[in-house]
Design a protein around this motif. Structure first.
Motif, PDB file in Angstrom:
ATOM      1  N   ALA A  45       0.834  -1.209   0.000  1.00 46.43           N
ATOM      2  CA  ALA A  45       0.000   0.000   0.000  1.00 46.43           C
ATOM      3  C   ALA A  45       0.866   1.255   0.000  1.00 46.43           C
ATOM      4  O   ALA A  45       0.579   2.226  -0.717  1.00 46.43           O
ATOM      5  CB  ALA A  45      -0.918  -0.009   1.222  1.00 46.43           C
ATOM      6  N   ALA A  46       1.938   1.241   0.784  1.00 47.74           N
ATOM      7  CA  ALA A  46       2.849   2.385   0.817  1.00 47.74           C
ATOM      8  C   ALA A  46       3.496   2.607  -0.551  1.00 47.74           C
ATOM      9  O   ALA A  46       3.662   3.746  -1.003  1.00 47.74           O
ATOM     10  CB  ALA A  46       3.923   2.171   1.883  1.00 47.74           C
ATOM     11  N   LEU A  47       3.853   1.509  -1.220  1.00 46.83           N
ATOM     12  CA  LEU A  47       4.446   1.625  -2.559  1.00 46.83           C
ATOM     13  C   LEU A  47       3.452   2.199  -3.555  1.00 46.83           C
ATOM     14  O   LEU A  47       3.823   2.979  -4.439  1.00 46.83           O
ATOM     15  CB  LEU A  47       4.934   0.252  -3.039  1.00 46.83           C
ATOM     16  CG  LEU A  47       6.133  -0.340  -2.296  1.00 46.83           C
ATOM     17  CD1 LEU A  47       6.429  -1.738  -2.819  1.00 46.83           C
ATOM     18  CD2 LEU A  47       7.362   0.554  -2.434  1.00 46.83           C
ATOM     19  N   LEU A  48       2.186   1.813  -3.425  1.00 46.55           N
ATOM     20  CA  LEU A  48       1.166   2.341  -4.330  1.00 46.55           C
ATOM     21  C   LEU A  48       1.018   3.851  -4.181  1.00 46.55           C
ATOM     22  O   LEU A  48       0.810   4.573  -5.159  1.00 46.55           O
ATOM     23  CB  LEU A  48      -0.181   1.663  -4.063  1.00 46.55           C
ATOM     24  CG  LEU A  48      -0.305   0.193  -4.475  1.00 46.55           C
ATOM     25  CD1 LEU A  48      -1.678  -0.337  -4.096  1.00 46.55           C
ATOM     26  CD2 LEU A  48      -0.078   0.024  -5.972  1.00 46.55           C
ATOM     27  N   VAL A  49       1.131   4.326  -2.936  1.00 45.70           N
ATOM     28  CA  VAL A  49       1.022   5.760  -2.692  1.00 45.70           C
ATOM     29  C   VAL A  49       2.231   6.495  -3.274  1.00 45.70           C
ATOM     30  O   VAL A  49       2.093   7.569  -3.873  1.00 45.70           O
ATOM     31  CB  VAL A  49       0.897   6.048  -1.181  1.00 45.70           C
ATOM     32  CG1 VAL A  49       0.952   7.544  -0.915  1.00 45.70           C
ATOM     33  CG2 VAL A  49      -0.388   5.457  -0.630  1.00 45.70           C
ATOM     34  N   GLN A  50       3.402   5.924  -3.131  1.00 39.69           N
ATOM     35  CA  GLN A  50       4.629   6.603  -3.532  1.00 39.69           C
ATOM     36  C   GLN A  50       4.931   6.500  -5.023  1.00 39.69           C
ATOM     37  O   GLN A  50       5.448   7.441  -5.626  1.00 39.69           O
ATOM     38  CB  GLN A  50       5.824   6.036  -2.756  1.00 39.69           C
ATOM     39  CG  GLN A  50       7.145   6.721  -3.118  1.00 39.69           C
ATOM     40  CD  GLN A  50       8.337   5.985  -2.542  1.00 39.69           C
ATOM     41  OE1 GLN A  50       8.287   4.794  -2.325  1.00 39.69           O
ATOM     42  NE2 GLN A  50       9.405   6.711  -2.299  1.00 39.69           N
ATOM     43  N   THR A  51       4.620   5.361  -5.638  1.00 44.13           N
ATOM     44  CA  THR A  51       5.146   5.030  -6.957  1.00 44.13           C
ATOM     45  C   THR A  51       4.137   5.275  -8.065  1.00 44.13           C
ATOM     46  O   THR A  51       2.995   4.806  -7.981  1.00 44.13           O
ATOM     47  CB  THR A  51       5.569   3.540  -6.994  1.00 44.13           C
ATOM     48  OG1 THR A  51       6.365   3.244  -5.847  1.00 44.13           O
ATOM     49  CG2 THR A  51       6.374   3.245  -8.241  1.00 44.13           C
ATOM     50  N   PRO A  52       4.554   5.972  -9.139  1.00 43.26           N
ATOM     51  CA  PRO A  52       3.671   6.102 -10.305  1.00 43.26           C
ATOM     52  C   PRO A  52       3.353   4.729 -10.902  1.00 43.26           C
ATOM     53  O   PRO A  52       4.179   3.805 -10.834  1.00 43.26           O
ATOM     54  CB  PRO A  52       4.506   6.943 -11.278  1.00 43.26           C
ATOM     55  CG  PRO A  52       5.495   7.662 -10.423  1.00 43.26           C
ATOM     56  CD  PRO A  52       5.799   6.732  -9.288  1.00 43.26           C
ATOM     57  N   GLY A  53       2.182   4.605 -11.485  1.00 44.67           N
ATOM     58  CA  GLY A  53       1.745   3.314 -12.007  1.00 44.67           C
ATOM     59  C   GLY A  53       2.693   2.724 -13.033  1.00 44.67           C
ATOM     60  O   GLY A  53       2.963   1.518 -13.023  1.00 44.67           O
ATOM     61  N   ALA A  54       3.222   3.567 -13.933  1.00 42.42           N
ATOM     62  CA  ALA A  54       4.124   3.061 -14.979  1.00 42.42           C
ATOM     63  C   ALA A  54       5.405   2.496 -14.380  1.00 42.42           C
ATOM     64  O   ALA A  54       5.924   1.475 -14.840  1.00 42.42           O
ATOM     65  CB  ALA A  54       4.448   4.179 -15.962  1.00 42.42           C
ATOM     66  N   VAL A  55       5.919   3.157 -13.343  1.00 42.01           N
ATOM     67  CA  VAL A  55       7.153   2.685 -12.694  1.00 42.01           C
ATOM     68  C   VAL A  55       6.893   1.366 -11.967  1.00 42.01           C
ATOM     69  O   VAL A  55       7.702   0.435 -12.029  1.00 42.01           O
ATOM     70  CB  VAL A  55       7.693   3.742 -11.717  1.00 42.01           C
ATOM     71  CG1 VAL A  55       8.926   3.217 -10.980  1.00 42.01           C
ATOM     72  CG2 VAL A  55       8.041   5.024 -12.466  1.00 42.01           C
ATOM     73  N   LEU A  56       5.748   1.278 -11.285  1.00 37.84           N
ATOM     74  CA  LEU A  56       5.409   0.049 -10.579  1.00 37.84           C
ATOM     75  C   LEU A  56       5.233  -1.115 -11.557  1.00 37.84           C
ATOM     76  O   LEU A  56       5.695  -2.234 -11.298  1.00 37.84           O
ATOM     77  CB  LEU A  56       4.133   0.254  -9.764  1.00 37.84           C
ATOM     78  CG  LEU A  56       3.711  -0.908  -8.863  1.00 37.84           C
ATOM     79  CD1 LEU A  56       4.778  -1.208  -7.827  1.00 37.84           C
ATOM     80  CD2 LEU A  56       2.386  -0.595  -8.179  1.00 37.84           C
ATOM     81  N   LYS A  57       4.603  -0.834 -12.687  1.00 39.38           N
ATOM     82  CA  LYS A  57       4.415  -1.869 -13.702  1.00 39.38           C
ATOM     83  C   LYS A  57       5.753  -2.348 -14.240  1.00 39.38           C
ATOM     84  O   LYS A  57       5.974  -3.552 -14.422  1.00 39.38           O
ATOM     85  CB  LYS A  57       3.548  -1.322 -14.836  1.00 39.38           C
ATOM     86  CG  LYS A  57       3.249  -2.341 -15.926  1.00 39.38           C
ATOM     87  CD  LYS A  57       2.358  -1.737 -17.004  1.00 39.38           C
ATOM     88  CE  LYS A  57       2.083  -2.760 -18.113  1.00 39.38           C
ATOM     89  NZ  LYS A  57       1.217  -2.178 -19.173  1.00 39.38           N
ATOM     90  N   ARG A  58       6.672  -1.411 -14.470  1.00 36.74           N
ATOM     91  CA  ARG A  58       8.004  -1.782 -14.954  1.00 36.74           C
ATOM     92  C   ARG A  58       8.749  -2.589 -13.898  1.00 36.74           C
ATOM     93  O   ARG A  58       9.451  -3.557 -14.225  1.00 36.74           O
ATOM     94  CB  ARG A  58       8.799  -0.520 -15.306  1.00 36.74           C
ATOM     95  CG  ARG A  58      10.226  -0.772 -15.791  1.00 36.74           C
ATOM     96  CD  ARG A  58      10.255  -1.656 -17.001  1.00 36.74           C
ATOM     97  NE  ARG A  58      11.605  -1.884 -17.467  1.00 36.74           N
ATOM     98  CZ  ARG A  58      11.954  -2.872 -18.290  1.00 36.74           C
ATOM     99  NH1 ARG A  58      11.046  -3.721 -18.744  1.00 36.74           N
ATOM    100  NH2 ARG A  58      13.207  -3.007 -18.674  1.00 36.74           N
TER     101      ARG A  58
END
Length: 246
Positions: A45-58
């Motif tokens: 959940a913390a990563l979802l708040v911090q990270t843009p979707g494209a970066v998380l997908k990569r």
């Protein structure tokens, strides 16, 4: 398959399990659904708040690299570049068109196409180096997602431990439950620290290293293609590119 990474991951779990047994505890003590939810889902959940979707997908797409690294064969690339140079000296740059069709890597295909199109060496270097830097930046940012997970998970472990102790404090009137309750509370701490130091942080370092190696391979390719465009001797090109490997 990278056997070393697989063995390292298995060994990380073995260390925790064997250590628990040697300390006289049971394996059941290591499992706590509430702690799992707090640490793993809380970290995500913390990563979802911090990270843009494209970066998380990569980042998620790069995760298999830890155990199945992308092919990074610099020696093979150098020999292919020298081969392209020899073809261009014999038949001209247009003789490299069949090589474009045989390549699966989009970056290599792009570089060869620029070469065949007669792009000036300086312009070719400029175009390709921008893409090298952009790709490396994207991959490093994605690897940092796991680094951030390693920063958040210990804190989530502490939150889980405190919440567990709060539950224990509510049952002080029942001493028989205190020992089990305190032990369960600290399972969250184990999850948090273990996730950070045995998985997330090592994975982040591994992925950063692979991203830099891929950039080095692309730099070799750029230098080789520019040298071909300049009409350098194949042996001179080979000597120059070998310098990257040493």
């Amino acid at each position: 398959m990278d056997i070393v990474s697989v063995v390292g991951t298995i060994l990380a779990f073995v260390v925790i399990i064997v250590g628990t047994i040697l300390k006289g505890s049971s394996l059941d003590a290591l499992w706590n659904p509430a702690a799992f939810v707090i640490v793993f889902l809380g970290t995500f959940a913390a990563l979802l708040v911090q990270t843009p979707g494209a970066v998380l997908k990569r980042a998620l797409s790069m995760l298999p690299w830890v155990y199945r690294p992308p092919d990074i064969e610099s020696e093979n690339l150098v020999s292919r570049i020298v081969g392209w140079s020899e073809i261009s000296r014999r038949t001209g740059l247009l003789g490299l068109e069949p090589a474009i069709e045989r390549e699966s890597d989009p970056f290599i295909r792009k570089g060869l196409q620029l070469l065949v199109d007669g792009t000036e060496p300086d312009a070719m270097r400029s175009v390709l180096e921008v893409e090298v830097l952009a790709r490396e930046h994207t991959d490093i940012e994605a690897a940092k997602v796991f680094e951030n997970a390693g920063a958040y998970s210990p804190t989530m472990g502490i939150i889980g431990a405190v919440m567990g102790l709060m539950s224990v404090m509510q049952n002080l009137a029942e001493p028989s439950k205190l020992g089990h309750g305190i032990a369960a509370a600290f399972v969250a701490t184990i999850y948090g620290i273990g996730l950070a130091n045995l998985l997330a942080l090592p994975m982040a370092s591994r992925l950063k290293g692979l991203a830099r190696r891929r950039s080095q391979m692309r730099e070799i390719l750029v230098e080789g293609l520019v040298s071909i465009a300049q009409g350098d001797n194949p042996r001179h090109i080979e000597s120059k590119l070998q310098g990257f490997l040493s």
